[in-house]
Design an enzyme around this catalytic site. Structure first.
Site, short mmCIF file in Angstrom:
data_model
loop_
_atom_site.label_atom_id
_atom_site.label_comp_id
_atom_site.label_asym_id
_atom_site.label_seq_id
_atom_site.Cartn_x
_atom_site.Cartn_y
_atom_site.Cartn_z
N GLY A 1 -18.50 13.00 -7.34
CA GLY A 1 -18.07 14.07 -6.99
C GLY A 1 -17.43 14.52 -5.62
CG ASN B 1 -11.33 16.20 -6.00
OD1 ASN B 1 -10.22 16.68 -5.12
ND2 ASN B 1 -11.24 14.62 -6.61
NE ARG C 1 -15.94 17.99 -29.94
CZ ARG C 1 -14.70 18.47 -28.57
NH1 ARG C 1 -14.48 17.45 -27.94
NH2 ARG C 1 -12.96 18.32 -29.33
CG ASN D 1 -9.12 18.90 -14.63
OD1 ASN D 1 -9.60 18.05 -14.21
ND2 ASN D 1 -7.75 18.52 -15.33
CG HIS E 1 -4.32 14.31 -14.37
ND1 HIS E 1 -5.01 13.55 -15.53
CD2 HIS E 1 -3.48 13.76 -14.36
CE1 HIS E 1 -4.27 12.76 -16.12
NE2 HIS E 1 -3.21 12.94 -15.37
CB ALA F 1 -2.92 14.14 -2.15
CD GLU F 2 -7.76 13.31 -7.23
OE1 GLU F 2 -8.91 13.44 -7.32
OE2 GLU F 2 -7.41 12.17 -7.62
#
Ligand code: GRF
Length: 222
Positions: A18, A20, A72, A114, A116, A180-181
């Protein structure tokens, strides 16, 4: 007195550490940030990010996908119900390790993003840093994008490029990308909350963004 402008209520889905999520929580602490975190939801009860969220005073929920067997659709209905119950209007996936079906993606269409760890569309999937090193690319990076049913696909909102250095290993490169994220994800959430993102023909336009100043060249010209 300054009028209280409604802030966008965001939910964050996590499965792991966690970091981010933490960057988003910290950004939302700024009084003028246009979003707030209404819920952190994990499919893993042991996710380290849950403790970090609780410490920050954020509401958390655990929905273990294993409790739904192979169903699902039922798992995703429970996710949506939990998000709706918390008043969530916008969802950020932050290291959420479950693939989502069309039904969930359509329910949250253009309100589901999202992050990535690659410059998409390069290196979709896992082990992006190892694959970038193997490919010998000089620039690597991260991408925040709207989510579509195909994995790591969807209109791109923000990207950051970082150099790949000669003595990099996976861990060093991952750390550079992760830093950077942590800058890109809060920026993307802010742009969304300010209503500055528009998806047209599966490309995202950002209103009022200045052009970056320079090219990042690696190796740099002498
Ligand atoms: C990040 O590298 C993110 O890009 C990817 O999963 C990782 C999650 O890390 N989707 P953290 O849990 O945010 O620290």
């Amino acid at each position: 007195m300054v009028a209280n402008v409604a802030r966008l209520k965001a939910g964050i889905l996590i499965s792991g550490r966690g970091s981010n999520m933490q960057a988003l929580i910290e950004a939302c602490r700024a009084p003028r940030f246009p979003a707030e975190i209404a819920l952190v939801l994990s499919n893993e009860a042991a996710a380290a990010g849950l403790a970090r969220a609780r410490e920050a005073g954020i509401a958390t929920r655990v929905l273990d996908h294993r409790g739904f067997g192979k169903d699902r659709a039922a798992f995703e209905r429970a996710l949506t119900a939990a998000l709706e119950e918390a008043g969530v209007e916008f969802v950020c996936l932050a290291g959420f390790m479950r693939l989502l079906t069309d039904t969930f993606v359509d329910r949250w269409r253009d309100r589901l993003i999202n992050i990535h760890p690659s410059l998409l569309p390069a290196f979709r999937g896992l082990d992006t840093h190892r694959r970038a090193l193997e490919a010998g690319v000089r620039l690597h990076g991260c991408t925040v994008h709207f989510v579509r049913a195909a994995m790591d696909d969807g209109p791109i909102i923000v990207q950051a490029a970082v150099p790949v250095l000669a003595d990099d290993d996976e861990a060093r490169l991952a750390a550079r990308v992760l830093a950077a994220e942590h800058r890109c994800y809060p920026l993307a959430l802010r742009l969304a909350a300010e209503g500055r993102l528009a998806v047209e023909n599966e490309r995202c336009r950002v209103a009022g963004a200045p052009a970056p100043e320079a090219a990042l060249i690696n190796p740099p010209p002498a």
